[in-house]
Design a protein around this motif. Structure first.
Motif, short mmCIF file in Angstrom:
data_model
loop_
_atom_site.label_atom_id
_atom_site.label_comp_id
_atom_site.label_asym_id
_atom_site.label_seq_id
_atom_site.Cartn_x
_atom_site.Cartn_y
_atom_site.Cartn_z
N ARG A 49 -1.10 17.95 -27.74
CA ARG A 49 -1.87 18.67 -26.74
C ARG A 49 -1.84 20.00 -26.75
O ARG A 49 -2.67 20.48 -26.55
CB ARG A 49 -0.97 18.26 -25.28
CG ARG A 49 -1.12 16.68 -24.84
CD ARG A 49 -0.54 16.36 -23.78
NE ARG A 49 -1.07 16.79 -22.67
CZ ARG A 49 -0.66 16.43 -21.49
NH1 ARG A 49 0.37 15.81 -21.16
NH2 ARG A 49 -1.27 17.18 -20.58
N GLU A 52 -4.85 20.44 -29.48
CA GLU A 52 -5.89 20.24 -28.72
C GLU A 52 -6.43 21.34 -28.04
O GLU A 52 -7.64 21.83 -27.97
CB GLU A 52 -5.96 18.95 -28.01
CG GLU A 52 -5.78 17.78 -28.74
CD GLU A 52 -5.71 16.49 -28.23
OE1 GLU A 52 -5.70 16.50 -27.02
OE2 GLU A 52 -5.39 15.47 -28.97
N TYR A 53 -5.42 21.65 -27.04
CA TYR A 53 -6.03 23.07 -25.94
C TYR A 53 -6.34 24.09 -26.61
O TYR A 53 -7.37 24.76 -26.24
CB TYR A 53 -4.85 23.09 -25.03
CG TYR A 53 -4.99 23.96 -24.00
CD1 TYR A 53 -5.59 23.65 -22.89
CD2 TYR A 53 -4.85 25.70 -24.33
CE1 TYR A 53 -5.98 24.81 -21.98
CE2 TYR A 53 -5.19 26.64 -23.21
CZ TYR A 53 -5.78 26.20 -22.37
OH TYR A 53 -6.15 26.98 -21.21
N SER A 54 -5.60 24.36 -27.74
CA SER A 54 -5.73 25.71 -28.27
C SER A 54 -7.16 25.74 -29.10
O SER A 54 -8.03 26.54 -29.29
CB SER A 54 -4.57 26.01 -29.48
OG SER A 54 -3.58 26.22 -28.66
N ILE A 55 -7.61 24.62 -29.63
CA ILE A 55 -8.87 24.49 -30.41
C ILE A 55 -9.79 24.57 -29.50
O ILE A 55 -10.88 25.13 -30.06
CB ILE A 55 -8.69 23.24 -31.26
CG1 ILE A 55 -7.70 23.24 -32.57
CG2 ILE A 55 -10.21 22.94 -31.69
CD1 ILE A 55 -7.58 22.07 -33.28
N GLU A 56 -9.76 23.81 -28.44
CA GLU A 56 -11.01 23.80 -27.40
C GLU A 56 -11.01 25.23 -26.59
O GLU A 56 -12.09 25.70 -26.13
CB GLU A 56 -10.44 22.95 -26.26
CG GLU A 56 -10.70 21.49 -26.77
CD GLU A 56 -10.26 20.52 -25.73
OE1 GLU A 56 -9.92 20.82 -24.59
OE2 GLU A 56 -10.25 19.25 -26.11
N HIS A 57 -10.12 26.17 -26.65
CA HIS A 57 -10.16 27.50 -26.03
C HIS A 57 -10.18 28.67 -27.00
O HIS A 57 -9.65 29.64 -26.53
CB HIS A 57 -8.95 27.49 -25.12
CG HIS A 57 -9.02 26.39 -23.86
ND1 HIS A 57 -8.69 25.16 -24.21
CD2 HIS A 57 -9.90 26.67 -22.71
CE1 HIS A 57 -9.14 24.74 -22.84
NE2 HIS A 57 -9.82 25.43 -22.18
N GLU A 59 -11.07 31.80 -29.42
CA GLU A 59 -12.19 32.93 -29.62
C GLU A 59 -12.42 33.24 -30.93
O GLU A 59 -10.82 33.89 -31.15
CB GLU A 59 -12.31 33.69 -28.50
CG GLU A 59 -13.40 34.64 -28.54
CD GLU A 59 -13.36 35.74 -27.40
OE1 GLU A 59 -13.74 36.76 -27.55
OE2 GLU A 59 -12.70 35.40 -26.33
#
Length: 64
Positions: A49, A52-57, A59
């Motif tokens: 989790r 996944e969160y890091s990849i989606e957010h 920059e």
């Protein structure tokens, strides 16, 4: 003498959806273990989790 053959059937290629090792610093691992103790979630699920969160957010900035 009867020479029976061993027959192996080809299987379709499985999707690569299994765990892979990732190395992290021991202090981060300790924090994840603390989260596991607090939430009851498996370490694998916590780490998945987070990643996944890091990849989606994430920059990515250009070098200056």
């Amino acid at each position: 003498m009867n020479k029976e053959k061993l027959v192996l059937e080809k299987q379709p290629k499985a999707q690569e959806n299994y765990s892979k090792p990732v190395f992290i610093d021991s202090d981060l691992y300790k924090k994840i273990v603390e989260l596991k103790a607090e939430t009851g979630l498996p370490i694998r699920q916590i780490v998945n989790r987070f990643v996944e969160y890091s990849i989606e957010h994430v920059e990515i900035k250009e070098e200056k």
